[in-house]
Design a protein around this motif. Structure first.
Motif, PDB file in Angstrom:
ATOM      1  N   ASN A   1       0.805  -1.227   0.000  1.00 35.24           N
ATOM      2  CA  ASN A   1       0.000   0.000   0.000  1.00 35.24           C
ATOM      3  C   ASN A   1       0.838   1.277   0.000  1.00 35.24           C
ATOM      4  N   ARG A   2       2.072   1.206  -0.391  1.00 34.63           N
ATOM      5  CA  ARG A   2       2.902   2.408  -0.396  1.00 34.63           C
ATOM      6  C   ARG A   2       2.376   3.468  -1.347  1.00 34.63           C
ATOM      7  N   ASP A   3       1.656   3.047  -2.365  1.00 38.47           N
ATOM      8  CA  ASP A   3       1.104   4.000  -3.322  1.00 38.47           C
ATOM      9  C   ASP A   3      -0.364   4.302  -3.052  1.00 38.47           C
ATOM     10  N   GLY A   4      -0.905   3.755  -1.956  1.00 40.81           N
ATOM     11  CA  GLY A   4      -2.304   3.994  -1.626  1.00 40.81           C
ATOM     12  C   GLY A   4      -3.276   3.234  -2.504  1.00 40.81           C
ATOM     13  N   SER A   5      -2.841   2.164  -3.147  1.00 37.81           N
ATOM     14  CA  SER A   5      -3.709   1.435  -4.061  1.00 37.81           C
ATOM     15  C   SER A   5      -4.752   0.588  -3.338  1.00 37.81           C
ATOM     16  N   ALA A   6      -4.513   0.249  -2.067  1.00 37.04           N
ATOM     17  CA  ALA A   6      -5.454  -0.590  -1.323  1.00 37.04           C
ATOM     18  C   ALA A   6      -6.347   0.236  -0.400  1.00 37.04           C
ATOM     19  N   PHE A   7      -5.802   1.259   0.230  1.00 35.47           N
ATOM     20  CA  PHE A   7      -6.550   2.170   1.100  1.00 35.47           C
ATOM     21  C   PHE A   7      -5.725   3.435   1.261  1.00 35.47           C
ATOM     22  N   ASP A   8      -6.233   4.377   2.026  1.00 38.19           N
ATOM     23  CA  ASP A   8      -5.578   5.683   2.120  1.00 38.19           C
ATOM     24  C   ASP A   8      -4.091   5.524   2.434  1.00 38.19           C
ATOM     25  N   VAL A   9      -3.267   6.162   1.624  1.00 35.34           N
ATOM     26  CA  VAL A   9      -1.817   5.995   1.758  1.00 35.34           C
ATOM     27  C   VAL A   9      -1.308   6.555   3.085  1.00 35.34           C
ATOM     28  N   GLY A  10      -2.090   7.412   3.721  1.00 37.31           N
ATOM     29  CA  GLY A  10      -1.683   7.946   5.010  1.00 37.31           C
ATOM     30  C   GLY A  10      -1.611   6.911   6.110  1.00 37.31           C
ATOM     31  N   GLU A  11      -2.238   5.748   5.896  1.00 37.97           N
ATOM     32  CA  GLU A  11      -2.194   4.681   6.882  1.00 37.97           C
ATOM     33  C   GLU A  11      -0.879   3.896   6.812  1.00 37.97           C
ATOM     34  N   THR A  12      -0.110   4.096   5.755  1.00 39.95           N
ATOM     35  CA  THR A  12       1.149   3.380   5.562  1.00 39.95           C
ATOM     36  C   THR A  12       2.299   4.376   5.650  1.00 39.95           C
ATOM     37  N   PHE A  13       3.143   4.201   6.657  1.00 41.84           N
ATOM     38  CA  PHE A  13       4.245   5.128   6.934  1.00 41.84           C
ATOM     39  C   PHE A  13       3.732   6.556   7.122  1.00 41.84           C
ATOM     40  N   ALA A  14       2.468   6.681   7.578  1.00 42.89           N
ATOM     41  CA  ALA A  14       1.844   7.986   7.826  1.00 42.89           C
ATOM     42  C   ALA A  14       1.823   8.854   6.575  1.00 42.89           C
ATOM     43  N   GLY A  15       1.940   8.228   5.393  1.00 43.83           N
ATOM     44  CA  GLY A  15       1.922   8.958   4.150  1.00 43.83           C
ATOM     45  C   GLY A  15       3.253   9.540   3.730  1.00 43.83           C
ATOM     46  N   VAL A  16       4.296   9.284   4.513  1.00 48.25           N
ATOM     47  CA  VAL A  16       5.628   9.804   4.207  1.00 48.25           C
ATOM     48  C   VAL A  16       6.306   8.864   3.207  1.00 48.25           C
ATOM     49  N   PRO A  17       6.845   9.370   2.107  1.00 53.54           N
ATOM     50  CA  PRO A  17       7.596   8.495   1.202  1.00 53.54           C
ATOM     51  C   PRO A  17       8.682   7.737   1.968  1.00 53.54           C
ATOM     52  N   PHE A  18       8.793   6.443   1.721  1.00 57.76           N
ATOM     53  CA  PHE A  18       9.622   5.589   2.563  1.00 57.76           C
ATOM     54  C   PHE A  18      11.062   6.074   2.654  1.00 57.76           C
ATOM     55  N   GLU A  19      11.679   6.394   1.549  1.00 61.99           N
ATOM     56  CA  GLU A  19      13.091   6.777   1.570  1.00 61.99           C
ATOM     57  C   GLU A  19      13.304   8.056   2.381  1.00 61.99           C
ATOM     58  N   ILE A  20      12.369   9.000   2.262  1.00 66.51           N
ATOM     59  CA  ILE A  20      12.463  10.237   3.035  1.00 66.51           C
ATOM     60  C   ILE A  20      12.233   9.953   4.512  1.00 66.51           C
ATOM     61  N   GLY A  21      11.259   9.104   4.806  1.00 60.78           N
ATOM     62  CA  GLY A  21      10.970   8.773   6.192  1.00 60.78           C
ATOM     63  C   GLY A  21      12.113   8.058   6.880  1.00 60.78           C
ATOM     64  N   VAL A  22      12.796   7.165   6.159  1.00 68.78           N
ATOM     65  CA  VAL A  22      13.936   6.450   6.737  1.00 68.78           C
ATOM     66  C   VAL A  22      15.022   7.427   7.170  1.00 68.78           C
ATOM     67  N   LYS A  23      15.351   8.374   6.305  1.00 67.09           N
ATOM     68  CA  LYS A  23      16.392   9.352   6.646  1.00 67.09           C
ATOM     69  C   LYS A  23      15.975  10.201   7.836  1.00 67.09           C
ATOM     70  N   ALA A  24      14.747  10.697   7.822  1.00 64.97           N
ATOM     71  CA  ALA A  24      14.279  11.531   8.925  1.00 64.97           C
ATOM     72  C   ALA A  24      14.215  10.736  10.228  1.00 64.97           C
ATOM     73  N   ALA A  25      13.816   9.481  10.140  1.00 65.46           N
ATOM     74  CA  ALA A  25      13.734   8.653  11.343  1.00 65.46           C
ATOM     75  C   ALA A  25      15.110   8.393  11.943  1.00 65.46           C
ATOM     76  N   GLN A  26      16.122   8.278  11.100  1.00 65.89           N
ATOM     77  CA  GLN A  26      17.476   8.123  11.618  1.00 65.89           C
ATOM     78  C   GLN A  26      17.911   9.374  12.379  1.00 65.89           C
ATOM     79  N   ASP A  27      17.494  10.541  11.906  1.00 66.28           N
ATOM     80  CA  ASP A  27      17.786  11.780  12.631  1.00 66.28           C
ATOM     81  C   ASP A  27      17.018  11.834  13.948  1.00 66.28           C
ATOM     82  N   VAL A  28      15.783  11.342  13.931  1.00 62.97           N
ATOM     83  CA  VAL A  28      15.011  11.253  15.178  1.00 62.97           C
ATOM     84  C   VAL A  28      15.715  10.336  16.167  1.00 62.97           C
TER      85      VAL A  28
END
Length: 328
Positions: A229-256
């Motif tokens: 569901n990374r592209d929101g094809s099954a349900f609202d994409v906000g439910e998957t990684f809170a809607g954050v693109p995975f690669e961007i979220g990984v980098k930001a999460a490492q900073d967190v």
């Protein structure tokens, strides 16, 4: 464990609850014995609030909780919130009727093996359903008939939440709220608190991103929504990684993760942030009993320092805000 109470629910619940989507599926394979172990571990650690839905595993999650309640001598102290509406196609308003509400709640009562459901939430229905006064009149009928004690809503966008809390007997709003999804703090939380509406914060770890354990090479099972569901094809994409693109979220999460206080996990810091910002209860999932215990332990952690809160805000504003803030 800290205890929270919202005026309209009228019962105290643990500030850290347990989300039970993973007991039904969509997070990889499930196992009933592990589900029971997770539920009991959470309860033994002080968790009293459990959130599920009739579509999680087509009732499997509710049935697991029902068995758990049957096996506990202290089950009167637990609060189970379920949801209904997603047996209909997503974003189709037809079908949100009193007859269907009766059928859905009767099915959930059977699955949970209870006479009256503690709380039933409409499960992210279309906005037009939430803006129709008949919706709330029908939910009041369910209360009058003894099928439910209280009703609430689960929403995708802040505007739906703000509209719904105008109903004087709406007990709760469930909304995505985490370090990477901050709009509710700006638009909604204070209004809900002022009206005595319980705020149930879901996806508090951004589907695991905020554990700080993922990197760009992390993969997920084919039957895990973090894959399909990374592209929101099954349900609202906000439910998957809170809607954050995975690669961007990984980098930001490492900073967190670099801001995590000594002796805490990054996930615990992320959960404490949501709790500290004013949620009534936060509902992380857990894939193991140990995760359930670590989550529950957040209810004993001290306040996150102001300088850390400021640094987390900067990560959001610099890396995440443009991807999510205006959408939900």
């Amino acid at each position: 464990m800290r205890i929270a109470k919202a005026q309209r629910i009228g019962r105290s619940v643990s500030s850290i609850g347990l989300g039970c989507w993973q007991l039904g599926g969509d997070w990889g394979d499930t196992d009933e014995q592990r589900s029971q172990d997770i539920l009991h571990a959470a309860a033994d650690a002080g968790t009293t609030f459990f959130d599920t839905a009739d579509v999680y595993g087509d009732g499997r999650s509710e049935k697991s909780i029902g068995q758990f309640l049957k096996d506990r001598d202290d089950s009167d102290g637990f609060f189970v919130a379920t949801k209904m509406g997603r047996r209909l196609p997503e974003q189709v308003a037809e079908g949100y009727t009193l007859d269907n509400y009766r059928r859905w709640t009767d099915r959930s009562r059977e699955n949970l093996d209870v006479d009256t459901l503690d709380l039933v939430q409409l499960h992210c229905p279309p906005s037009e359903v939430l803006r129709d006064p008949q919706t709330y009149d029908d939910l009041r009928v369910l209360k009058d008939e003894g099928r439910i004690r209280d009703f609430g809503i689960s929403v995708e966008i802040c505007d739906d939440a703000l509209h719904a809390i105008g109903e004087d007997d709406l007990a709760s709003v469930q909304i995505i709220f985490n370090v990477f999804r901050r709009k509710p703090a700006e638009r909604f939380l204070r209004a809900a608190t002022d009206r005595g509406v319980a705020v149930i914060s879901r996806v508090p770890l951004a589907s695991g991103l905020l554990s700080g354990k993922y990197d760009a090479t992390t993969t997920f099972a084919a039957n895990d929504h973090r894959n399909y569901n990374r592209d929101g094809s099954a349900f609202d994409v906000g439910e998957t990684f809170a809607g954050v693109p995975f690669e961007i979220g990984v980098k930001a999460a490492q900073d967190v993760a670099e801001l995590t206080p000594s002796g805490w996990t990054t996930a615990q810091m992320a959960l404490r942030w949501v709790e500290q910002m004013g949620s009534t209860t936060v509902i992380p999932g857990a894939r193991t009993p140990e995760q359930a215990r670590l989550n529950a332990a957040v209810g004993e952690l001290p306040t996150i320092p102001e300088e850390t809160m400021a640094a987390l805000a900067k990560i959001y504003n610099d890396q995440i805000r443009e991807h999510v803030h205006t959408r939900w």
